[in-house]
Design an enzyme around this catalytic site. Structure first.
Site, short mmCIF file in Angstrom:
data_model
loop_
_atom_site.label_atom_id
_atom_site.label_comp_id
_atom_site.label_asym_id
_atom_site.label_seq_id
_atom_site.Cartn_x
_atom_site.Cartn_y
_atom_site.Cartn_z
N PHE A 1 28.35 28.74 8.74
CA PHE A 1 29.08 28.51 8.23
C PHE A 1 29.23 28.07 6.91
O PHE A 1 30.27 27.90 6.44
CB PHE A 1 29.83 27.70 9.14
CG PHE A 1 29.75 26.25 9.17
CD1 PHE A 1 29.05 25.55 9.54
CD2 PHE A 1 31.09 25.40 8.28
CE1 PHE A 1 29.31 24.19 9.80
CE2 PHE A 1 31.09 23.96 8.37
CZ PHE A 1 29.91 23.51 8.72
N LYS A 2 28.43 27.45 6.78
CA LYS A 2 28.02 26.44 5.30
C LYS A 2 28.88 27.45 3.55
O LYS A 2 29.04 27.35 3.09
CB LYS A 2 27.12 26.03 5.12
CG LYS A 2 26.91 25.28 5.68
CD LYS A 2 27.21 23.73 6.49
CE LYS A 2 25.95 22.86 6.61
NZ LYS A 2 26.25 22.67 8.13
N ASP A 3 28.27 28.86 4.24
CA ASP A 3 29.05 29.96 3.45
C ASP A 3 30.66 30.53 2.95
O ASP A 3 30.20 30.58 1.80
CB ASP A 3 28.09 31.32 3.46
CG ASP A 3 26.63 31.29 3.53
OD1 ASP A 3 26.16 30.86 2.66
OD2 ASP A 3 26.23 32.36 4.03
#
Ligand SMILES: *Cc1c(COP(=O)(O)O)cnc(C)c1O
Length: 497
Positions: A110-112
């Site tokens: 989810f960091k993207d």
């Protein structure tokens, strides 16, 4: 909108300045001076439009020195490399239970969602403030931020990025993703120690005046790609709004009816973004904070005590192996009625004694919005296996921690509020552990890629390209240092730039 520090009263700075600086000079974190409002009508309007529109509108409420046009262009650019047009698909597990998949970006976590936007936000911020030097991003990672930040910043003009990861504290796939990163403006280095040691080392470099002066002389200002940077947090608020509008437009809730969000938590960034969405007006009942054996947040929410003087555990959900959750400071700031002196003294206690406590009144506010629990690795594996058997849904260990805690929540409360569990990573980032969860320990001696292939066959899902291509890439970084040596590594990197 101005941004103020959690530790010092003042006039504040603009969003662009806050994004460039990353962290306040007093060690505090930047927070918006007020929570902007988001009406139900606005959310309704968003529901018929692409994800990028939600991202632009929600970030625009905070980043008021950016134009609507700029933000939509940034969002379009940021999410164009995702493998699905929905960007963040909402999957139905069963009646009233949904999963929001946040890992369709280039690095499969989810960091993207935020780190594909941050480089664009940063470049625009530099233009707005007239800053002509370069920005050096220093990042500590528990596994996923590092690769996502490298992917976002590699080759971006006017920036350079240096990633430190705990050398024995990330999954094999995570490590390989980082150490195969190409680019002239990137540097990757292992650190002897755990994530907290690594994060503390990076924070010390930020706070080192002499080092900042040195960097400045070389033409660099230091900034952060960790969720302490508000520019990293703000794109994350958007997907909670998106999830809600998907729920409502599909009829899973009536417009205005509340939902629960389940968030597997480490540095408290993701769940804080959900809290911000709630404060903006999103109809949210409970935020369920799920931890692994590093359960310091569970204790905080249940007993009002934050105590990180305890053994650090390595788990199969390594991105949550964190005892010092930086973003909790932003929540504490709100809960104390924005009392900067109180926040400052609590953070000093945390720094000096490794713990602090909050009073009865704050515990009551906490209990109103949050519910917390934790599970160990055995329970996490059992949950992966059970979810797959029951609904054919394959989840990674972090997502499974959330699911397991949610089942405990249901047992404890019987709450029938519709729920959205955020799925934070692709199961293929953790193939050996996920495979073991599904078919026992007998696959222990499979290589990473063999495990991925077996997992694919077993589950009928495809191996994402980003994982399939990994083994073909040359490893460019095998180096590591001690926490004391981190500054010297950054210095050497600056010398090469
Ligand atoms: C970073 C990460 C988390 C924890 O998110 P925080 O914002 O640090 O609380 C959970 N799961 C995965 C897969 C992650 O990469």
């Amino acid at each position: 909108m101005r941004f103020i520090s959690t530790r010092q009263r003042g006039e504040g700075i603009s969003a662009a300045e806050a994004i460039i600086k990353g962290i306040s000079w007093d060690g505090g974190l930047f927070v918006p001076e007020i929570f902007p409002e988001l009406t139900l009508d606005e959310i309704k309007t968003l529901s018929a439009q692409p994800y990028e529109k939600t991202a632009a509108v929600v970030t625009g409420k905070y980043l008021t020195d950016f134009t609507d046009r700029e933000l939509i262009e940034i969002a379009v650019e940021a999410y164009k490399g995702f493998d699905t047009v929905e960007r963040a698909p909402l999957i139905k597990l069963r009646h009233g239970e949904y999963v929001l998949e946040l890992w369709h970006g280039p690095t499969l976590a989810f960091k993207d969602m935020a780190l594909q936007m941050l480089p664009h936000l940063l470049c625009a911020s530099m233009k707005k403030t007239g800053y002509t030097g370069r920005v050096l991003i220093l990042t500590a990672t528990s596994g996923d931020t590092g690769k996502a930040a490298l992917e976002g910043f590699a080759g971006v003009k006017g920036t350079a990025i240096c990633v430190f990861y705990p050398k024995d504290g990330v999954s094999a796939a995570q490590k390989l993703q980082m150490c195969t990163q190409e680019g002239d403006n990137v540097f990757v280095c292992g650190v002897e120690g755990n994530f907290d040691d690594t994060q503390t080392g990076v924070k010390e470099i930020f706070a080192d005046e002499a080092f900042n002066r040195y960097a400045m002389e070389k033409g660099f200002v230091l900034s952060s790609a960790n969720s302490i940077n508000f520019g990293r947090l703000v794109p994350q608020i958007a997907y909670y709004v998106w999830a809600y509008s998907c729920m409502a437009s599909r009829g899973a809730v009536a417009w205005g009816q509340k939902v629960n969000f389940i968030v597997p938590t480490g540095n408290f960034g993701n769940i804080l973004a959900a809290y911000y969405a709630k404060r903006m007006g999103l109809p949210v009942h409970k935020l369920i904070c799920a931890s692994n054996a590093n359960n310091v947040l569970t204790e905080f929410f249940r007993e009002g005590r934050y105590d990180c003087k305890r053994a650090f555990c390595r788990t199969i959900s390594p991105s949550m192996d964190i005892l010092i959750s930086s973003n909790l400071e932003r929540l504490v700031f709100e809960l104390t009625g924005r009392d900067t002196e109180k926040v400052k003294s609590m953070m000093k206690e945390l720094n000096d004694k490794g713990k602090y406590a909050v009073g009865e009144n704050i515990r009551a506010i906490l209990a109103d919005s949050f519910w917390a629990d934790w599970v160990d690795d055995a329970k996490t594996k059992e949950t992966i296996s059970k979810a797959f058997k029951k609904s054919g849904y394959l989840m990674d260990p972090h997502t499974a921690v959330g699911q397991a805690v949610y089942e405990r929540y249901l047992d404890a409360t019987g709450d029938a509020t519709p729920s959205v569990a955020v799925s934070t990573a692709s199961p293929y980032k953790f193939s050996p552990d996920v495979l073991e969860a599904l078919c026992g320990a007998k696959n222990n001696n499979l290589s990473e890629s063999q495990a991925s292939r077996k997992l694919s066959k077993l589950s009928g899902t495809n191996i994402p390209d980003a994982i399939a291509n990994l083994e073909k890439k040359p490893v460019l970084y095998r180096n590591w240092c001690t926490t004391c040596g981190m500054k010297a590594e950054v210095e050497k990197f600056i010398g090469r730039l």
